[in-house]
Design an enzyme around this catalytic site. Structure first.
Site, mmCIF file in Angstrom:
data_model
loop_
_atom_site.group_PDB
_atom_site.id
_atom_site.type_symbol
_atom_site.label_atom_id
_atom_site.label_comp_id
_atom_site.label_asym_id
_atom_site.label_seq_id
_atom_site.Cartn_x
_atom_site.Cartn_y
_atom_site.Cartn_z
ATOM 1 N N GLN A 1 0.785 -1.152 -0.054
ATOM 2 C CA GLN A 1 0.014 0.057 -0.125
ATOM 3 C C GLN A 1 1.119 1.321 -0.079
ATOM 4 O O GLN A 1 1.828 1.279 0.838
ATOM 5 C CB GLN A 1 -0.997 0.066 1.114
ATOM 6 N N ARG B 1 -9.616 -6.926 10.780
ATOM 7 C CA ARG B 1 -9.872 -7.585 12.195
ATOM 8 C C ARG B 1 -9.771 -9.017 12.549
ATOM 9 O O ARG B 1 -9.039 -9.526 13.422
ATOM 10 C CB ARG B 1 -10.736 -6.799 13.013
ATOM 11 N N TYR C 1 -5.691 10.619 4.283
ATOM 12 C CA TYR C 1 -4.116 11.023 3.614
ATOM 13 C C TYR C 1 -4.167 11.958 2.435
ATOM 14 O O TYR C 1 -5.167 12.425 1.942
ATOM 15 C CB TYR C 1 -3.597 9.691 3.382
#
Length: 411
Positions: A112, A357, A188
């Site tokens: 990423q 998760r 971002y």
């Protein structure tokens, strides 16, 4: 997988398509389950540590088709935190060790790539005095460390930033990665261009101009060799954020530019981090685990986050609107907790499934599901793993709390 014994004697019907090989751009994957990028908190001093390599090797060994190394900055100033991987020549050997470990387990490796823009907590910038963003002026995130202002990127800055993304993409290819995920969500830099929270351009297509430029340049550089994905926040969790109609237009722009897949996430790290996770964050634990300047950030969250219970497939209302509007391959992300969820997501027309998760809780979950071993993940969405990313140990599940294997260190 045939040797695994079923949990409680039950054989569960899981969509065969989830475990069949498929094509993502120029890349062949063994199945449609992807470990999503989740901040590992294991890049001490921006180094690729043994713990970080082992984290992704375990994900690959657990049966995902691809695992994603989170938050690889395209420049040193592009880091949000000091302990964040930077894609440069210095990190190349250790990145190669990571991709080799993933490939040895039969999975693909995705990097990423990102730039923090105004979302920057570095004590000092190397290239300029103020961080860059879509718009100049006051910088609320930076105020927490005394960096009060941000600067609007000029045309020359945008060209330089595009070159940095391209150079990072080429280095990722050299390091053995099979795919890239350009981070355009969560607040971002590229998200700052897309979002009306940061960009005054009134039209979503105009706001998408620079992110599209970055995507096209990366595709031109490595798109024949690597799958190129874009991660987006389909809902930002703020009243002044993008509407779903805006996000449909943005997705169409990226589809026209040639992205191989869009990963549909949500939320903004500063304005609405709880939207990313679909429920409240454990503020007390985050404050206790946070170091220095991150303590006030965690405390601020306590005052703002709503009371919202976790629901499986919590992003489906927005993501299904995107699915109906575009033809590009889409990865669904958000609350997939069981084989039934997997089947429902694929039946809704999504091409792959990004898991976070539930894999931190149990990296072997894909193998369990494929073998019919268990109906649902044991993850409770307590989000203590989110708090743990600030700890010395890095991201881990508070329920399973697997120790670091012998022989692995911070080095």
């Amino acid at each position: 997988m045939a040797g695994l014994r079923p949990h409680d004697g039950r054989q569960l019907a899981v969509s065969a398509a989830a475990y069949a090989p498929w094509r993502l751009g120029p890349l062949s994957l063994r199945n449609r389950l992807i470990k999503s990028a989740t901040n590992e908190g294991m890049a001490d001093g921006a180094r690729v540590t043994d713990r970080l390599i082992e984290f992704h090797r375990r994900m690959a060994a657990g049966g995902v088709g691809m695992t994603t190394l989170a938050y690889c900055a395209v420049s040193r100033d592009g880091r949000t935190f000091e302990d964040q991987v930077c894609l440069d020549a210095q990190t190349l050997p250790r990145l190669r060790a990571l991709t080799d470990a993933v490939h040895a387990e039969g999975a693909a490796a995705c990097a990423q790539i990102t730039h923090g823009g105004a979302f920057c907590f570095l004590p000092q910038l190397e290239e300029r005095r103020y961080p860059l963003s879509a718009r100049g002026g006051l910088n609320p995130p930076g105020m927490m460390i005394g960096r009060w202002f941000k600067r609007a990127a000029t045309a020359a800055d945008l060209e330089h930033l595009t070159t940095q993304f391209v150079n990072a993409a080429r280095l990722a290819r050299e390091a053995g990665f099979d795919a890239l995920e350009i981070h355009m969500g969560h607040g971002y830099l590229l998200s700052q261009f897309l979002s009306p929270l940061y960009n005054q351009e009134p039209d979503a297509r105009a706001r998408a101009r620079f992110p599209r430029q970055v995507l096209e340049a990366v595709l031109d550089a490595v798109g024949n060799d690597l799958a190129v994905l874009c991660k987006l926040s389909v809902v930002e969790g703020h009243r002044r954020g993008n509407s779903i109609e805006d996000m449909i237009q943005i997705c169409r722009e990226l589809e026209q530019a040639g992205a191989h897949q869009l990963v549909l996430s949500a939320g903004m790290n500063v304005e609405a981090p709880w939207t990313i996770f679909g429920n409240r964050l454990p503020v007390a634990s985050m404050t206790a685990a946070a170091k220095g300047l991150f303590r006030p950030i965690a405390a601020l969250m306590a005052l703002r986050q709503p009371r919202k219970p976790f629901q499986p497939l919590y992003l489906m209302p927005w993501s299904s609107r995107i699915r109906a509007a575009v033809d590009i391959p889409l990865a669904y992300l958000g609350g997939v907790t069981s084989p039934d969820d997997v089947t429902q997501v694929l039946a809704a027309g999504f091409d792959s499934i990004a898991l976070g998760r539930v894999l931190i809780h149990d990296p072997d979950l894909p193998r369990h599901w494929a073998a019919g071993e268990q109906a649902a993940s044991g993850c409770t969405a307590c989000n203590l793993c989110v708090a743990s990313m600030y700890s010395a140990r890095g991201t881990h599940c508070a329920l399973t709390d697997q120790p670091v294997p012998a022989g692995f260190s911070h080095a």
